[in-house]
Design a protein around this motif. Structure first.
Motif, short mmCIF file in Angstrom:
data_model
loop_
_atom_site.label_atom_id
_atom_site.label_comp_id
_atom_site.label_asym_id
_atom_site.label_seq_id
_atom_site.Cartn_x
_atom_site.Cartn_y
_atom_site.Cartn_z
N LEU A 183 -1.04 14.10 14.82
CA LEU A 183 -1.54 13.63 13.53
C LEU A 183 -0.76 14.22 12.36
CD1 LEU A 183 -3.72 11.70 12.54
CD2 LEU A 183 -5.24 13.66 12.26
N ALA A 184 -0.24 15.43 12.52
CA ALA A 184 0.52 16.09 11.45
C ALA A 184 1.81 15.35 11.12
CB ALA A 184 0.82 17.54 11.82
N SER A 185 2.30 14.54 12.05
CA SER A 185 3.52 13.76 11.78
C SER A 185 3.22 12.25 11.87
CB SER A 185 4.63 14.16 12.75
OG SER A 185 4.20 14.05 14.09
N THR A 186 2.00 11.91 11.46
CA THR A 186 1.58 10.52 11.40
C THR A 186 1.44 10.10 9.95
OG1 THR A 186 0.43 10.67 13.53
CG2 THR A 186 -0.24 8.88 12.07
N LEU A 187 1.86 8.89 9.66
CA LEU A 187 1.77 8.33 8.32
C LEU A 187 0.81 7.15 8.33
CD1 LEU A 187 5.61 8.30 7.66
CD2 LEU A 187 3.96 9.93 6.73
N VAL A 188 0.15 6.95 7.21
CA VAL A 188 -0.73 5.79 7.06
C VAL A 188 -0.40 5.09 5.76
CG1 VAL A 188 -2.62 6.76 8.44
CG2 VAL A 188 -2.57 7.16 5.98
N SER A 237 -10.28 -0.77 1.72
CA SER A 237 -10.04 -1.84 2.68
C SER A 237 -9.63 -1.34 4.06
CB SER A 237 -8.94 -2.77 2.14
OG SER A 237 -9.30 -3.24 0.87
N GLY A 238 -9.80 -0.08 4.34
CA GLY A 238 -9.34 0.47 5.60
C GLY A 238 -7.84 0.70 5.57
N LEU A 239 -7.29 1.09 6.68
CA LEU A 239 -5.86 1.33 6.74
C LEU A 239 -5.10 0.02 6.83
CD1 LEU A 239 -5.48 4.40 9.12
CD2 LEU A 239 -5.62 4.34 6.62
N ALA A 240 -4.04 -0.06 6.07
CA ALA A 240 -3.18 -1.24 6.11
C ALA A 240 -2.13 -1.10 7.22
CB ALA A 240 -2.50 -1.44 4.76
N GLY A 241 -1.84 0.13 7.62
CA GLY A 241 -0.85 0.34 8.66
C GLY A 241 -0.68 1.80 8.99
N PRO A 250 0.84 -1.20 0.00
CA PRO A 250 0.00 0.00 0.00
C PRO A 250 0.88 1.25 0.00
CG PRO A 250 -0.73 -1.56 1.66
CD PRO A 250 0.59 -2.05 1.15
N ARG A 251 0.33 2.34 -0.50
CA ARG A 251 1.10 3.58 -0.51
C ARG A 251 1.11 4.20 0.89
NH1 ARG A 251 -3.88 4.78 -2.60
NH2 ARG A 251 -4.90 6.65 -1.80
N VAL A 252 2.25 4.73 1.26
CA VAL A 252 2.42 5.39 2.55
C VAL A 252 2.31 6.88 2.31
CG1 VAL A 252 3.98 5.79 4.49
CG2 VAL A 252 3.87 3.53 3.44
N GLU A 253 1.45 7.53 3.09
CA GLU A 253 1.21 8.96 2.92
C GLU A 253 0.86 9.60 4.25
OE1 GLU A 253 -1.96 8.44 0.08
OE2 GLU A 253 -3.47 8.82 1.61
N ALA A 254 0.80 10.91 4.25
CA ALA A 254 0.44 11.64 5.46
C ALA A 254 -0.98 11.31 5.88
CB ALA A 254 0.56 13.14 5.21
N ALA A 255 -1.17 11.14 7.18
CA ALA A 255 -2.50 10.89 7.72
C ALA A 255 -3.36 12.14 7.58
CB ALA A 255 -2.40 10.48 9.18
N LEU A 272 6.84 1.50 6.60
CA LEU A 272 6.30 2.55 7.48
C LEU A 272 7.39 3.13 8.37
CD1 LEU A 272 2.93 0.84 8.33
CD2 LEU A 272 3.14 3.17 7.40
N THR A 273 8.29 2.28 8.84
CA THR A 273 9.38 2.75 9.69
C THR A 273 10.36 3.60 8.88
OG1 THR A 273 9.16 0.82 11.11
CG2 THR A 273 11.24 2.02 11.24
N VAL A 274 10.72 3.16 7.69
CA VAL A 274 11.62 3.93 6.82
C VAL A 274 10.99 5.29 6.50
CG1 VAL A 274 12.63 4.04 4.50
CG2 VAL A 274 12.85 1.95 5.87
#
Length: 157
Positions: free
Chosen positions: A40-45, A53-57, A9-14, A88-90
């Motif tokens: 939330l401004a420094s959270t990724l989803v 399918s909802g959030l994958a992570g 899944p693509r990782v992007e800003a929440a 997500l960690t990277v």
């Protein structure tokens, strides 16, 4: 989910509308939810390609000057084992660099071995930057038994 033929899944800003889904994912993994809304401004989803399918992570940073707390790294069960936790960690560490963070800390009860691959090392809580003591995680959301870890960031990654 297997790692073969899996498109992550693509990782992007929440976004503000993601907060309930992030909290559900954290609760599923028994991770602290306290304080996540304030960061939330420094959270990724991670969102699946279909977006339905909802959030994958998720992963999040609490930034305190040149130090940050990496927290809330969680992957939905359907996506575990395919490298999404690593992605997500990277992405969170890249975001930390972009924000001028020099040192990233974390607290973990179960994933210390996972974070070693990124260069984190175990430390005592007394070695943690005092600026992070204002975090909900240090004020009681995360148990005293959690392992503290630290990573010095380079500009290049």
């Amino acid at each position: 989910m297997t790692t073969q033929n899996t498109v992550l899944p693509r990782v992007e800003a929440a976004q503000p509308g993601d907060l309930d889904a992030i909290r559900e994912l954290l609760a599923l993994h028994h991770l602290p939810e306290a304080g996540i809304g304030a960061h939330l401004a420094s959270t990724l989803v991670a969102r699946s390609a279909d977006g339905l399918s909802g959030l994958a992570g998720c992963s999040a940073l609490e930034v305190y000057g040149q130090s940050a707390l990496l927290r809330s790294v969680a992957v939905a069960p359907a996506w575990q084992g395919c490298g999404l936790g690593r992605a997500l960690t990277v992405a969170a560490l890249d975001l930390a660099r972009q924000q001028g963070v020099r040192t990233v800390y974390l607290l973990t009860n179960t994933a210390a071995r996972f974070y070693l691959q990124f260069g984190f090392r175990a430390i005592s809580r007394g070695e943690i930057d005092s600026a992070l003591r204002q975090s909900e995680e240090f004020r009681g959301a995360c148990p005293d038994s959690a392992q503290a870890m630290m990573l010095e960031l380079s500009a290049q990654g």
